[in-house]
Every structure is written in structure tokens, then in C-alpha cells.
Design a protein around this motif. Sequence first.
Motif, PDB file in Angstrom:
ATOM      1  N   GLU A   1       0.751  -1.215   0.114  1.00  0.00           N
ATOM      2  CA  GLU A   1      -0.033   0.090  -0.034  1.00  0.00           C
ATOM      3  C   GLU A   1       0.866   1.125   0.117  1.00  0.00           C
ATOM      4  OE1 GLU A   1      -0.177  -2.484   2.304  1.00  0.00           O
ATOM      5  OE2 GLU A   1      -2.111  -3.374   1.993  1.00  0.00           O
ATOM      6  N   LYS A   2       2.134   1.014   0.430  1.00  0.00           N
ATOM      7  CA  LYS A   2       2.873   2.168   0.568  1.00  0.00           C
ATOM      8  C   LYS A   2       3.772   2.755  -0.697  1.00  0.00           C
ATOM      9  CE  LYS A   2       3.520   1.808   5.636  1.00  0.00           C
ATOM     10  NZ  LYS A   2       4.251   1.576   6.938  1.00  0.00           N
ATOM     11  N   VAL A   3       3.802   1.626  -1.744  1.00  0.00           N
ATOM     12  CA  VAL A   3       4.533   2.050  -2.753  1.00  0.00           C
ATOM     13  C   VAL A   3       4.111   3.161  -3.664  1.00  0.00           C
ATOM     14  CG1 VAL A   3       5.027   0.886  -5.180  1.00  0.00           C
ATOM     15  CG2 VAL A   3       5.078  -0.514  -3.153  1.00  0.00           C
ATOM     16  N   GLY A   4       2.809   3.242  -3.764  1.00  0.00           N
ATOM     17  CA  GLY A   4       2.368   4.674  -3.946  1.00  0.00           C
ATOM     18  C   GLY A   4       2.451   4.958  -5.571  1.00  0.00           C
ATOM     19  N   ASP A   5       3.019   4.018  -6.469  1.00  0.00           N
ATOM     20  CA  ASP A   5       2.907   4.538  -7.971  1.00  0.00           C
ATOM     21  C   ASP A   5       1.742   4.143  -8.611  1.00  0.00           C
ATOM     22  OD1 ASP A   5       3.127   1.686  -8.181  1.00  0.00           O
ATOM     23  OD2 ASP A   5       5.189   1.968  -8.953  1.00  0.00           O
ATOM     24  N   TYR A   6       1.737   4.513 -10.073  1.00  0.00           N
ATOM     25  CA  TYR A   6       0.640   4.162 -10.800  1.00  0.00           C
ATOM     26  C   TYR A   6       0.236   2.882 -10.695  1.00  0.00           C
ATOM     27  CZ  TYR A   6      -2.353   3.776 -14.999  1.00  0.00           C
ATOM     28  OH  TYR A   6      -3.319   3.244 -15.724  1.00  0.00           O
TER      29      TYR A   6
ATOM     30  N   GLY B   1       4.030 -12.900  -8.349  1.00  0.00           N
ATOM     31  CA  GLY B   1       5.384 -13.034  -8.912  1.00  0.00           C
ATOM     32  C   GLY B   1       6.765 -12.684  -8.097  1.00  0.00           C
ATOM     33  N   PHE B   2       7.854 -12.943  -8.782  1.00  0.00           N
ATOM     34  CA  PHE B   2       8.951 -12.728  -8.180  1.00  0.00           C
ATOM     35  C   PHE B   2       9.263 -11.244  -7.640  1.00  0.00           C
ATOM     36  CE2 PHE B   2      13.836 -12.994  -8.288  1.00  0.00           C
ATOM     37  CZ  PHE B   2      13.984 -13.196  -6.874  1.00  0.00           C
ATOM     38  N   ALA B   3       9.207 -10.257  -8.652  1.00  0.00           N
ATOM     39  CA  ALA B   3       9.176  -8.814  -8.292  1.00  0.00           C
ATOM     40  C   ALA B   3       8.371  -8.261  -7.208  1.00  0.00           C
ATOM     41  CB  ALA B   3       8.951  -7.894  -9.432  1.00  0.00           C
ATOM     42  N   GLY B   4       7.290  -8.937  -7.173  1.00  0.00           N
ATOM     43  CA  GLY B   4       6.319  -8.652  -5.909  1.00  0.00           C
ATOM     44  C   GLY B   4       6.803  -8.849  -4.630  1.00  0.00           C
ATOM     45  N   TRP B   5       7.567 -10.271  -4.540  1.00  0.00           N
ATOM     46  CA  TRP B   5       8.064 -10.624  -3.637  1.00  0.00           C
ATOM     47  C   TRP B   5       9.196  -9.885  -2.811  1.00  0.00           C
ATOM     48  CZ3 TRP B   5      11.558 -15.250  -2.426  1.00  0.00           C
ATOM     49  CH2 TRP B   5      11.275 -15.725  -0.902  1.00  0.00           C
ATOM     50  N   ILE B   6      10.041  -9.328  -4.090  1.00  0.00           N
ATOM     51  CA  ILE B   6      11.102  -8.718  -3.585  1.00  0.00           C
ATOM     52  C   ILE B   6      10.717  -7.420  -2.932  1.00  0.00           C
ATOM     53  CG2 ILE B   6      13.326  -7.341  -4.403  1.00  0.00           C
ATOM     54  CD1 ILE B   6      13.428  -9.420  -6.963  1.00  0.00           C
ATOM     55  N   ILE B   7       9.667  -6.827  -3.561  1.00  0.00           N
ATOM     56  CA  ILE B   7       9.290  -5.447  -3.024  1.00  0.00           C
ATOM     57  C   ILE B   7       8.806  -5.797  -1.497  1.00  0.00           C
ATOM     58  CG2 ILE B   7       7.405  -3.876  -3.337  1.00  0.00           C
ATOM     59  CD1 ILE B   7       7.595  -4.101  -6.347  1.00  0.00           C
ATOM     60  N   GLU B   8       8.013  -6.708  -1.297  1.00  0.00           N
ATOM     61  CA  GLU B   8       7.285  -6.833   0.059  1.00  0.00           C
ATOM     62  C   GLU B   8       8.587  -7.463   1.122  1.00  0.00           C
ATOM     63  OE1 GLU B   8       4.311 -10.327   2.291  1.00  0.00           O
ATOM     64  OE2 GLU B   8       4.739 -10.093   0.165  1.00  0.00           O
ATOM     65  N   ASN B   9       9.424  -8.386   0.574  1.00  0.00           N
ATOM     66  CA  ASN B   9      10.368  -8.587   1.670  1.00  0.00           C
ATOM     67  C   ASN B   9      11.771  -7.855   1.654  1.00  0.00           C
ATOM     68  OD1 ASN B   9       9.293 -11.016   2.777  1.00  0.00           O
ATOM     69  ND2 ASN B   9       8.895 -11.292   0.597  1.00  0.00           N
ATOM     70  N   GLY B  10      12.273  -7.312   0.370  1.00  0.00           N
ATOM     71  CA  GLY B  10      13.466  -6.688   0.415  1.00  0.00           C
ATOM     72  C   GLY B  10      14.666  -7.566   0.008  1.00  0.00           C
ATOM     73  N   ILE B  11      15.727  -6.940  -0.550  1.00  0.00           N
ATOM     74  CA  ILE B  11      16.707  -7.542  -1.345  1.00  0.00           C
ATOM     75  C   ILE B  11      17.467  -8.711  -0.285  1.00  0.00           C
ATOM     76  CG2 ILE B  11      19.062  -7.466  -2.490  1.00  0.00           C
ATOM     77  CD1 ILE B  11      17.009  -7.090  -4.357  1.00  0.00           C
ATOM     78  N   ILE B  12      17.758  -8.078   1.005  1.00  0.00           N
ATOM     79  CA  ILE B  12      18.236  -8.786   2.039  1.00  0.00           C
ATOM     80  C   ILE B  12      17.640 -10.446   2.287  1.00  0.00           C
ATOM     81  CG2 ILE B  12      19.202  -8.973   4.521  1.00  0.00           C
ATOM     82  CD1 ILE B  12      19.386  -5.852   4.204  1.00  0.00           C
ATOM     83  N   VAL B  13      16.399 -10.167   2.336  1.00  0.00           N
ATOM     84  CA  VAL B  13      15.684 -11.389   2.615  1.00  0.00           C
ATOM     85  C   VAL B  13      15.750 -12.327   1.424  1.00  0.00           C
ATOM     86  CG1 VAL B  13      13.389 -12.552   3.016  1.00  0.00           C
ATOM     87  CG2 VAL B  13      14.021 -10.619   4.357  1.00  0.00           C
ATOM     88  N   ILE B  14      15.755 -11.666   0.229  1.00  0.00           N
ATOM     89  CA  ILE B  14      15.912 -12.751  -1.089  1.00  0.00           C
ATOM     90  C   ILE B  14      17.101 -13.220  -1.114  1.00  0.00           C
ATOM     91  CG2 ILE B  14      15.609 -12.509  -3.715  1.00  0.00           C
ATOM     92  CD1 ILE B  14      13.051 -11.786  -2.010  1.00  0.00           C
TER      93      ILE B  14
END
Length: 379
Positions: A287-292, A307-320
Motif C-alpha cells: 500500500e505504501k509503494v504509491g505509484d501508478y 510473482g518474483f518482483a512483488g516478493w522482492i518489493i514485499e521482503n527486500g533484497i536482503i531477505v531474497i
Amino acid sequence: MNLLNNKIEHLYSNLFFLFFTAQILSPYISGKTIYLEVIIAIFNPYFWKWIYDKNNIHKIDKNYILVILGLILIAILGHISTAVKILVIFLCVIHLFYLYDKNLWKLNRYLIISILLGIMQFIFTFIDPIMAALIGPTSISTFIWGDSATPTYTNFFTVFYFPRVSGLSREAGFFASYIIVAIFLSYIERKKYPKKIYLMYFLGYIISFSKMSLAILGVFFINSLKKFINYIPIGFGVILFIGSVSIIVGLNKDFILNDPTFLHRFSGYISLYNLDMQDVLFGIDFEKVGDYSSKSIMAENLQGFAGFAGWIIENGIIVICIFFIILYLLNINMTGIYILLLFTINVSPDSNQNFVVLTYFIILKYYCKNNISWYKFLK
């Protein structure tokens, strides 16, 4: 006594595959689906006895300890749900190894039951759409659990020339995903199934056909190149995947942003590059991403990027990175990782959906370095 134990063990197996295939039979409590197949696995004494018999508990490989430490670290970073879901996946995968090893494998039986229901749904979409909905996932789940029914979507609408149905899955896309993963498993096993099983799989593929059904072509292509792909280091291979998909998405940006289905699955690759460094490293709430892209998805009442990009956004690169270190410690090769990313293109890689769990089973059994099983006591 042995005969009685054998019958009880088969009962556990039947219950597990029933709930594993028909996840609409699981309840939804406090915002979470309580997967009954996980409960069956946890309370199966024969499963735990099998683990005890197969493994010398006093000689635990250090890599497995590092895997647990990795999950603990993910939880410490604030992603407790991610750590728990990954842990549940591996519990179910170990249980699948147990069922396979003990000749208690009944996946085909219950998938065919799901396909038979899907055939009935398909027929009724033409002659009586109301009846088709009555035997659809939402009606079945609500009939059993009422207000505690797990989220479902009776999306029996036309995608490619004819309606697609869901069988005992939550919705048509998940049904299609489960079928293509099962088809790929039958191919990898090299076993000769009765022709009726292949016929039912084919019919299931047709009546559930959706955009996700096409993923199996990519998986077969990746598998055909495994001798070359396995030379790619994991880190570089994952970056190559993100970069390649991002380029494809960027070249088709206007189309993706105007199609809800593709927007949900692929716009995460657009939003990923709009985040600041802190959000990229540690993750950010959708909800905080806020782009189109995120606003458009919220307008469709969807809860996040798939998908994978959404998982990265949710968890961050460190967790990935921790996650892929775990896969590295389990000896999964690059082909297995690509297969995982393709089969989970419409969900997160930590989803507890049956087709995701089955994908992990496939890559842990057939896509480990040097063809060595990840769990040494399974040899």
C-alpha cells in the motif's frame, strides 16, 4: 497389527492428498488459511517415525542448521510470515518425500477427482451457468465453512475461446498451475502411467486453460537447456532473470498497465525500480509503494504484486539473498531455480499453494547438484 498400521497410514495419505488437492476445504481464520494438509502431516506419527528411522539424529548436517538459522534471520528482519510460510513449504515437501518413499503417493487419484469435477463445471457453464457456480469453489467452501470459508474466485469466464474452470482449486488459474506442475512431474519421473491418467491430464489442461498454462512451455525449454544453465552461478542467474523480465515488461509497458491480469503479475518489475534504496533492501508494504501500478492494482481489489518482483518489493533484497543462500545450501541448481520462478510467476515463491509446494518437491528431488538428493537420509 502391521495390517492395521498399514491401513491407518494409507488413511493419513488419502487425507493429506485430499486436502492438498482441494485447498478450498481448508478454513480461513483470523486472516489466514489454515491448510488442513499441514495439520495432517504434523499429526501423522508414521511420518515422524519415518524421519527418525531414516536419519541419524546425532549427525545433522551443518547446512540444515544454517537453513534454520536463515529462516530465523528472516523472521528477525521483520518478515515472520515469510519465514513461517517457507518453513511450512519444507515441512510439506519432506512429507511428500515420505509419501513417495513409502509408496503412498495418491496425487494422481485426487487430481483426477478434481478434473472430473472440473469437467462437470465446464459442461454446466454451457447448459446452466448457475449450476456451474453452485459446484464451483466459492459455493463448496462456503457450504462447508460459512463465514470462515477460505478466499476463492469462481472465475468461469472465457479467456481463450471457451470458459476455464477450477475443479477443487481456489480458482481457475490455480487449477491450471496445479495441472501443469503435475504434468511436468509425470514427465520428469519417466514412469509409464495408464493412458487414462494422461487423458485426464490433457482434459484438465484444456478445461483450465489460462495464461498460466503457457508457462509449461517455458519450463520444458529451460529443462532442455539444463546442461548449460547449471553452469550459471545462482546470483548471476537470478539477476539475469530479473533483468530479462524487466526488459520484456519495459518494452510492453503500455499493454501491461492496461491489462489487469498482466498488471498484477508483471507490474512489480516496473515498481521495483521506483523504490528508494532502503525499501529495496528491507522491503515495503504494498500500500505504501504509491505509484501508478500499485494504485491500479488496488483499484482492482488485489492485495499486492504477484510473482518474483512483488516478493522482492514485499521482503527486500536482503531477505531474497538469504532465501537463495538457503536454496544454495540445499544444492538446488540453476535450472531448478528457473523452474521455481516460472511456476510461481502468478504467486509468490513462498506461497503455500499446492502447485508451489509440488514445484519445490520436484526441484529438491530432481534438480540438485550432481543429482544428489537434498535430504541425505532419503538416499
